[in-house]
Design a protein around this motif. Structure first.
Motif, PDB file in Angstrom:
ATOM      1  N   PHE A 410       0.833  -1.200   0.000  1.00 52.55           N
ATOM      2  CA  PHE A 410       0.000   0.000   0.000  1.00 52.55           C
ATOM      3  C   PHE A 410       0.870   1.253   0.000  1.00 52.55           C
ATOM      4  O   PHE A 410       0.643   2.190  -0.778  1.00 52.55           O
ATOM      5  CB  PHE A 410      -0.907  -0.018   1.226  1.00 52.55           C
ATOM      6  CG  PHE A 410      -1.959   1.048   1.187  1.00 52.55           C
ATOM      7  CD1 PHE A 410      -3.100   0.866   0.424  1.00 52.55           C
ATOM      8  CD2 PHE A 410      -1.807   2.212   1.904  1.00 52.55           C
ATOM      9  CE1 PHE A 410      -4.071   1.840   0.373  1.00 52.55           C
ATOM     10  CE2 PHE A 410      -2.776   3.194   1.851  1.00 52.55           C
ATOM     11  CZ  PHE A 410      -3.911   3.010   1.086  1.00 52.55           C
ATOM     12  N   ALA A 411       1.902   1.225   0.872  1.00 54.86           N
ATOM     13  CA  ALA A 411       2.752   2.408   1.014  1.00 54.86           C
ATOM     14  C   ALA A 411       3.494   2.727  -0.273  1.00 54.86           C
ATOM     15  O   ALA A 411       3.748   3.884  -0.589  1.00 54.86           O
ATOM     16  CB  ALA A 411       3.745   2.193   2.149  1.00 54.86           C
ATOM     17  N   ALA A 505      10.778   3.881   1.169  1.00 53.28           N
ATOM     18  CA  ALA A 505       9.547   4.637   0.938  1.00 53.28           C
ATOM     19  C   ALA A 505       9.102   5.317   2.231  1.00 53.28           C
ATOM     20  O   ALA A 505       9.338   4.824   3.325  1.00 53.28           O
ATOM     21  CB  ALA A 505       8.443   3.709   0.448  1.00 53.28           C
ATOM     22  N   ALA A 506       8.465   6.433   2.044  1.00 57.64           N
ATOM     23  CA  ALA A 506       8.059   7.212   3.208  1.00 57.64           C
ATOM     24  C   ALA A 506       7.163   6.368   4.116  1.00 57.64           C
ATOM     25  O   ALA A 506       6.253   5.696   3.636  1.00 57.64           O
ATOM     26  CB  ALA A 506       7.302   8.446   2.747  1.00 57.64           C
ATOM     27  N   PRO A 507       7.417   6.399   5.410  1.00 64.01           N
ATOM     28  CA  PRO A 507       6.603   5.586   6.307  1.00 64.01           C
ATOM     29  C   PRO A 507       5.176   6.115   6.351  1.00 64.01           C
ATOM     30  O   PRO A 507       4.929   7.310   6.156  1.00 64.01           O
ATOM     31  CB  PRO A 507       7.304   5.744   7.658  1.00 64.01           C
ATOM     32  CG  PRO A 507       8.097   6.987   7.541  1.00 64.01           C
ATOM     33  CD  PRO A 507       8.462   7.129   6.112  1.00 64.01           C
ATOM     34  N   LEU A 508       4.265   5.199   6.581  1.00 62.68           N
ATOM     35  CA  LEU A 508       2.864   5.594   6.639  1.00 62.68           C
ATOM     36  C   LEU A 508       2.592   6.284   7.966  1.00 62.68           C
ATOM     37  O   LEU A 508       3.280   6.053   8.954  1.00 62.68           O
ATOM     38  CB  LEU A 508       1.981   4.353   6.515  1.00 62.68           C
ATOM     39  CG  LEU A 508       2.064   3.639   5.177  1.00 62.68           C
ATOM     40  CD1 LEU A 508       1.478   2.250   5.298  1.00 62.68           C
ATOM     41  CD2 LEU A 508       1.364   4.431   4.110  1.00 62.68           C
ATOM     42  N   SER A 509       1.580   7.086   7.970  1.00 62.17           N
ATOM     43  CA  SER A 509       1.198   7.695   9.236  1.00 62.17           C
ATOM     44  C   SER A 509       0.582   6.617  10.119  1.00 62.17           C
ATOM     45  O   SER A 509       0.018   5.640   9.607  1.00 62.17           O
ATOM     46  CB  SER A 509       0.179   8.803   8.984  1.00 62.17           C
ATOM     47  OG  SER A 509      -1.036   8.213   8.570  1.00 62.17           O
ATOM     48  N   THR A 512      -3.019   5.600   9.158  1.00 65.52           N
ATOM     49  CA  THR A 512      -3.157   4.729   7.998  1.00 65.52           C
ATOM     50  C   THR A 512      -2.743   3.313   8.365  1.00 65.52           C
ATOM     51  O   THR A 512      -3.414   2.343   8.010  1.00 65.52           O
ATOM     52  CB  THR A 512      -2.255   5.231   6.845  1.00 65.52           C
ATOM     53  OG1 THR A 512      -2.150   6.631   6.944  1.00 65.52           O
ATOM     54  CG2 THR A 512      -2.783   4.790   5.521  1.00 65.52           C
ATOM     55  N   GLU A 513      -1.636   3.237   9.079  1.00 66.82           N
ATOM     56  CA  GLU A 513      -1.113   1.914   9.410  1.00 66.82           C
ATOM     57  C   GLU A 513      -2.120   1.133  10.259  1.00 66.82           C
ATOM     58  O   GLU A 513      -2.388  -0.041  10.020  1.00 66.82           O
ATOM     59  CB  GLU A 513       0.217   2.048  10.147  1.00 66.82           C
ATOM     60  CG  GLU A 513       0.978   0.745  10.188  1.00 66.82           C
ATOM     61  CD  GLU A 513       2.452   0.931   9.834  1.00 66.82           C
ATOM     62  OE1 GLU A 513       3.172  -0.048   9.905  1.00 66.82           O
ATOM     63  OE2 GLU A 513       2.879   2.047   9.491  1.00 66.82           O
ATOM     64  N   TRP A 514      -2.711   1.805  11.245  1.00 66.52           N
ATOM     65  CA  TRP A 514      -3.712   1.130  12.076  1.00 66.52           C
ATOM     66  C   TRP A 514      -4.910   0.701  11.244  1.00 66.52           C
ATOM     67  O   TRP A 514      -5.445  -0.394  11.418  1.00 66.52           O
ATOM     68  CB  TRP A 514      -4.191   2.052  13.212  1.00 66.52           C
ATOM     69  CG  TRP A 514      -3.299   2.001  14.412  1.00 66.52           C
ATOM     70  CD1 TRP A 514      -2.542   3.012  14.919  1.00 66.52           C
ATOM     71  CD2 TRP A 514      -3.068   0.863  15.255  1.00 66.52           C
ATOM     72  NE1 TRP A 514      -1.844   2.581  16.022  1.00 66.52           N
ATOM     73  CE2 TRP A 514      -2.147   1.266  16.238  1.00 66.52           C
ATOM     74  CE3 TRP A 514      -3.540  -0.452  15.253  1.00 66.52           C
ATOM     75  CZ2 TRP A 514      -1.690   0.412  17.229  1.00 66.52           C
ATOM     76  CZ3 TRP A 514      -3.085  -1.310  16.239  1.00 66.52           C
ATOM     77  CH2 TRP A 514      -2.162  -0.879  17.206  1.00 66.52           C
ATOM     78  N   ALA A 518      -6.240  -3.033  10.860  1.00 67.24           N
ATOM     79  CA  ALA A 518      -7.624  -3.364  11.170  1.00 67.24           C
ATOM     80  C   ALA A 518      -8.274  -4.052   9.977  1.00 67.24           C
ATOM     81  O   ALA A 518      -8.980  -5.057  10.123  1.00 67.24           O
ATOM     82  CB  ALA A 518      -8.391  -2.099  11.536  1.00 67.24           C
ATOM     83  N   LEU A 519      -7.992  -3.550   8.767  1.00 72.63           N
ATOM     84  CA  LEU A 519      -8.590  -4.138   7.574  1.00 72.63           C
ATOM     85  C   LEU A 519      -8.129  -5.580   7.388  1.00 72.63           C
ATOM     86  O   LEU A 519      -8.927  -6.463   7.082  1.00 72.63           O
ATOM     87  CB  LEU A 519      -8.222  -3.317   6.344  1.00 72.63           C
ATOM     88  CG  LEU A 519      -9.137  -2.123   6.055  1.00 72.63           C
ATOM     89  CD1 LEU A 519      -8.576  -1.300   4.912  1.00 72.63           C
ATOM     90  CD2 LEU A 519     -10.533  -2.625   5.702  1.00 72.63           C
TER      91      LEU A 519
END
Lengths: 637, 100
Positions: A410-411, A505-509, A512-514, A518-519
Motif C-alpha cells: 500500500f505504502a 519509501a516514506a513511512p505511513l502515518s 493509515t497503518e492502524w 484493522a482491515l
C-alpha cells in the motif's frame, strides 16, 4: 582459532550422506536416524555459532566470506567454492537447518515402518547439503549447483514411493517444470556474466549500476530470465502446477522441501539479486503482479480441494505469491520475513497433516475426517496455532509478516496489489479454517477401520510439532510494526537491503497503518467466520453454496483446468513431435546410417568369406596363383 | 663341364614337381616332402650360380636354407603329430574347421 566457520555447515549433511552410503546397512534404523538427525543438528549448531559471530560484528561490515577452494580459473574468469554469510543468508541458513532438523526428527517417527528408511534419510541429508550450498553460496555458479541439487532431491523424494505410478509421474513433472525455469536461470546468469563480467555477487552488484542503465532492455531481460527460474523453483504462475502434484511424496518431504525451504529458494534468489532487480523496474513490476496473481489464484483453488495435503499445497503456492508480491513492491525485508514465518507455520501445518494422516492409517481425504480434536489433542492444538498463524490473527507470526507485506504494498503505491493481497488473506483464512473444521471439528466421518486404529503420534513426531507451534506463535514478534527506527528484523536486514526501493519509501502515518492492520484482521476474521458458518454451524450451507456458485465451484475444483490446458497446449504437441522425431529422424536417419554401414560391411564380408574354405589346399592354390601373377607381371617389365 | 643351365633346368623341374605336389596331394607328410623338394631346388640353383659366378655367397646361403628347413621340419612335424593325435588323420582335405 581458525576453525572452519561456514563450509562445515553444508559439509556435515554431505558427510552424513557419505557415511550412510558406506556403512548405512550396518547401522540399522536407529543408527541411521541418529546419523542423519545428528548431522543436521550439528549443522544447526554451527549455523547458530556463525550467526552469533556475524551479529558480533559492527553493522556496516556484517559479511563473512570464506573461500573453501578455487574451483576453476580460466583466463580472467575464476569460480570458487566460496561461502557468504550476511544477514540474509544467515536467516535462510537458520531456517533451513533449524526447521530441517525438526523435520528430520519428525521423520524418524513418521517413516519408522517404511522399508526404505535409509534411502529416505540419504535423500533428505543430500537435500540439506544442496539447500545450504544454495543459500550460502557467494556466487551464481555455486548457487546454481545448489539450485540444481535441490531440484534433483525434490525429484527423488517426490518419487520416493516410485512403485506408485502417480508418484513417479509427479516427480517427473516437477523435474521437467523446474528444468524450464532453470533454463531461464542459466540464460539470465550467462547474460549477466557476458555483460557484467563476473558471477560473484559483490562484484556483479558493484559493477551493475555502471554497466546497465536503469530500466534498460538488457537488465530487464536478464532479471526476467532470473525470475523465470524463480517461478519454476517457487511454483509461481505459469510454472506452479508441479507443486500440488508433488504432494505424492512423503509428508515430511512436503513440509521440508515443498513448503519451508526449497520452494522459497526463488524468493531468496530474487531478494539476493535485488540490486539487479532495482535496476529493472519493469521486472520488479512483473514480480509483484505475478506474485499477487498467484496469491489470489492459488487461494481460490485451495477453497475446493478435498485432499488435506493439496489444500496446503495450494496454500503454499499462494503464500509464496505473497513473498514475491513483497519483493516486487521493493519490500524485500517483508518478503524474507514472511518466508521465515511461513517456514514455521507451513512446516507445522504439513507435519500436523502428516500426523493426522499417520493416525488415520493413510487417509488424506477431508471428507472422511472430522471430530479429531479430542482424539489427537497434541496434533489438534498445534494445528490450531498454525491455522491461526497463517490466517493472520494477531499476535501469531503470520499476522506480522502478512500485514507488513500488505502495508508495504500500500505504502509503495501498489494499491491494486494490496487489494488482491487483502482478498487473498480473507480466502486464506477461509480455506484454512475449512480444513481445520473438516478435519478436527464436527461429527466424525471416519471409516470404521480408521476409527479402530486411531492413535496419537509418537513423541518424536509430537515434539517437533510443539517446537514449531511455539515458533509460529512468537516468531513474528521480531517484526512488530510501528517501531522507532524499524523493527528488530528490519534492523537485522538493513545492511543487506540498505536503500532498496520500497524500504526507503516514506513511512505511513500511524493512522493509515492502524487502518490497514484493522482491515487485514477484519479480512481474516471474515474468512474464519465464513468457514465457521459454512462448515460447522449450518451443515446444509456448503451444499447450497456449491449449488449457487456452480460454475465457480467446478472451475476451482478442477483447478481451472490448467493442467488440461498445459497438456493440450504444450505436453501433447511436444509429445507428438517427439514421437515423430523418434520414428522418423531417429529410427530412419540416425539408425539407418549406422545400420547401413553395418549392412555394407556384412554384404562385402559375405562375398569374401567364400574364399575362406578351410581347405589348406585351396589356400596353397591361391597363393601359387598369386605368385604366378606377380612373376608374370615382373617378367613383362 | 656341365653348363649351369642344365643345373638350373633341373632345379626348375624339381621346383615344379614340388609345387604340384603341394597342390595336389592330400597327405600332410607328402605335402611336407614336396615343400622340401622346393627348398632343395632352390639350393641347387644357389649352388649352380655360385659355381658359375665363382662366388662363395651362394654356397653360404645354402647352409642357411638347410638350417631353416631343419627347424621348419621340426615344427611342422610336431604340428602334424599333434594333428594326428587329435583327428586321427593327416589328410588336409579332412581338416577344414577354420573357415568363413
Amino acid at each position: 582459532m581458525n576453525f572452519p566457520l561456514l563450509w562445515i555447515i553444508p559439509a556435515l549433511p554431505l558427510a552424513a550422506v557419505g557415511l550412510n552410503l558406506l556403512i548405512g546397512d550396518r547401522l540399522g534404523k536407529r543408527g541411521t536416524a541418529w546419523l542423519a538427525c545428528g548431522a543436521v543438528g550439528l549443522a544447526f549448531a554451527f549455523a547458530v555459532r556463525a550467526v552469533l559471530r556475524l551479529a558480533g560484528l559492527p553493522e556496516a561490515d556484517r559479511t563473512i566470506v570464506e573461500n573453501a577452494y578455487t574451483w576453476m580459473r580460466v583466463g580472467d574468469f575464476s569460480a570458487s567454492v566460496a561461502f557468504l554469510l550476511d544477514p540474509l543468508s544467515a536467516v535462510m541458513c537458520l531456517v533451513v537447518t533449524g526447521v530441517g532438523f525438526l523435520i528430520h526428527v519428525y521423520s524418524v517417527g513418521y517413516m519408522a515402518h517404511d522399508p526404505s528408511f535409509r534411502r529416505f534419510f540419504l535423500y533428505l541429508n543430500l537435500f540439506m547439503f544442496a539447500m545450504l550450498t544454495l543459500v550460502l553460496a557467494d556466487n551464481f555458479l555455486l548457487m546454481f549447483v545448489g539450485w540444481e541439487g535441490v531440484g534433483l532431491c525434490s525429484y527423488l523424494l517426490i518419487g520416493f514411493w516410485y512403485e506408485r505410478p502417480s508418484a513417479a509421474e509427479a516427480g517427473k513433472k516437477a523435474f521437467v517444470m523446474n528444468r524450464i525455469g532453470d533454463f531461464g536461470f542459466i540464460l539470465g546468469m550467462l547474460l549477466l556474466f557476458a555483460w557484467g563480467g563476473s558471477l560473484q555477487y559483490d562484484r556483479l552488484f558493484a559493477i551493475a549500476p555502471h554497466v546497465f542503465v536503469k530500466g534498460a532492455a538488457a537488465i530487464t531481460i536478464a532479471t526476467l530470465l532470473l525470475f523465470l527460474g524463480a517461478t519454476g523453483k517457487s511454483a509461481q504462475i505459469p510454472l506452479y502446477t508441479w507443486l500440488p502434484d508433488a504432494m505424492e511424496g512423503p509428508t515430511p518431504v512436503s513440509a521440508l522441501i515443498h513448503a519451508a525451504t526449497m520452494v522459497t529458494a526463488g524468493v531468496y534468489m530474487v531478494a539476493r539479486c535485488h540490486p539487479l532487480f532495482l535496476l529493472a523496474p519493469a521486472s520488479l513490476e512483473t514480480v509483484a503482479v505475478v506474485g499477487a496473481a498467484t496469491a489470489l489464484f492459488a487461494a481460490t483453488i485451495g477453497l475446493a480441494q478435498n485432499d488435506i495435503k493439496r489444500v496446503l499445497a495450494y496454500s503454499t503456492v499462494s503464500q509464496l505469491g505473497y513473498m514475491f508480491m513483497a519483493c516486487g513492491v521493493g519490500a524485500f525485508t517483508a518478503g524474507i520475513f514472511h518466508l521465515m514465518t511461513h517456514a514455521f507455520f507451513k512446516a507445522l501445518l504439513f507435519l500436523g497433516a502428516g500426523s493426522v494422516i499417520h493416525a488415520l492409517s493413510d487417509e488424506q481425504d477431508l471428507r472422511r475426517m472430522g471430530g479429531l480434536a479430542g482424539k489427537l489433542p497434541w496434533t489438534h492444538g498445534t494445528m490450531l496455532v498454525a491455522t491461526l498463524a497463517i490466517a493472520g490473527i494477531p499476535p501469531l507470526a503470520g499476522f506480522f509478516s502478512k500485514d507488513e507485506i500488505l502495508s508495504r504494498a500500500f505504502a509503495s503505491g501498489h494499491s491494486g496489489v494490496w487489494l488482491v493481497g487483502l482478498v487473498g488473506a480473507a480466502l486464506t483464512a477461509f480455506y484454512m479454517f475449512r480444513l481445520y473444521i473438516l478435519a478436527f471439528r464436527g461429527p466424525s466421518r471416519l471409516s470404521h477401520e480408521a476409527e479402530h486404529h486411531l492413535h496419537e503420534s509418537p513423541p518424536s513426531m509430537i515434539i517437533p510439532l510443539v517446537v514449531l507451534a511455539a515458533l509460529s506463535a512468537v516468531g513474528g514478534l521480531v517484526g512488530q510494526p510501528m517501531q522507532e527506527g524499524g523493527h528488530l528484523f528490519e534492523r537485522w536486514m538493513r545492511p543487506v537491503f540498505e536503500g532498496a526501493g520500497g524500504e526507503a519509501a516514506a513511512p505511513l502515518s500511524p493512522r493509515t497503518e492502524w487502518t490497514l492492520i484493522a482491515l487485514s484482521v477484519a479480512a481474516a476474521a471474515l474468512g474464519i467466520y465464513g468457514a465457521y458458518r459454512t462448515y460447522l454451524v449450518e451443515p446444509g450451507l456448503a451444499a447450497r453454496l456449491r449449488e449457487r456458485l456452480r460454475a465457480f465451484h467446478q472451475a476451482v475444483l478442477h483447478k481451472y483446468w490448467i493442467d488440461e490446458l498445459y497438456d493440450a497446449l504444450v505436453v501433447a504437441p511436444v509429445y507428438h513431435l517427439s514421437q515423430r522425431l523418434w520414428r522418423f529422424w531417429d529410427e530412419r536417419i540416425v539408425d539407418g546410417m549406422v545400420n547401413g554401414v553395418a549392412y555394407t560391411f556384412e554384404g562385402v564380408s559375405a562375398l569374401l568369406r567364400l574364399f575362406q574354405t578351410g581347405f589348406v589346399g585351396t589356400y596353397a592354390l591361391f597363393f601359387t596363383l598369386g605368385v604366378l601373377v606377380i612373376l608374370i607381371e615382373l617378367g613383362r617389365r | 663341364m656341365i653348363p649351369a643351365s642344365w643345373s638350373l633346368l633341373l632345379s626348375a623341374v624339381v621346383f615344379t614337381i614340388g609345387v604340384i605336389g603341394v597342390l595336389v596331394r592330400r597327405n600332410a607328410i607328402v605335402i611336407f616332402m614336396s615343400v622340401e623338394l622346393m627348398l632343395n631346388s632352390g639350393n641347387l640353383a644357389f649352388v649352380a650360380f655360385a659355381r658359375q659366378l665363382n662366388s662363395l655367397d651362394g654356397q653360404v646361403f645354402v647352409f642357411f636354407v638347410m638350417t631353416v628347413a631343419a627347424a621348419e621340419v621340426a615344427v611342422g612335424l610336431a604340428i602334424i603329430v599333434n594333428l594326428f593325435r587329435l583327428r586321427e588323420s593327416v589328410f588336409v582335405d579332412e581338416i577344414n574347421l577354420l573357415k568363413g
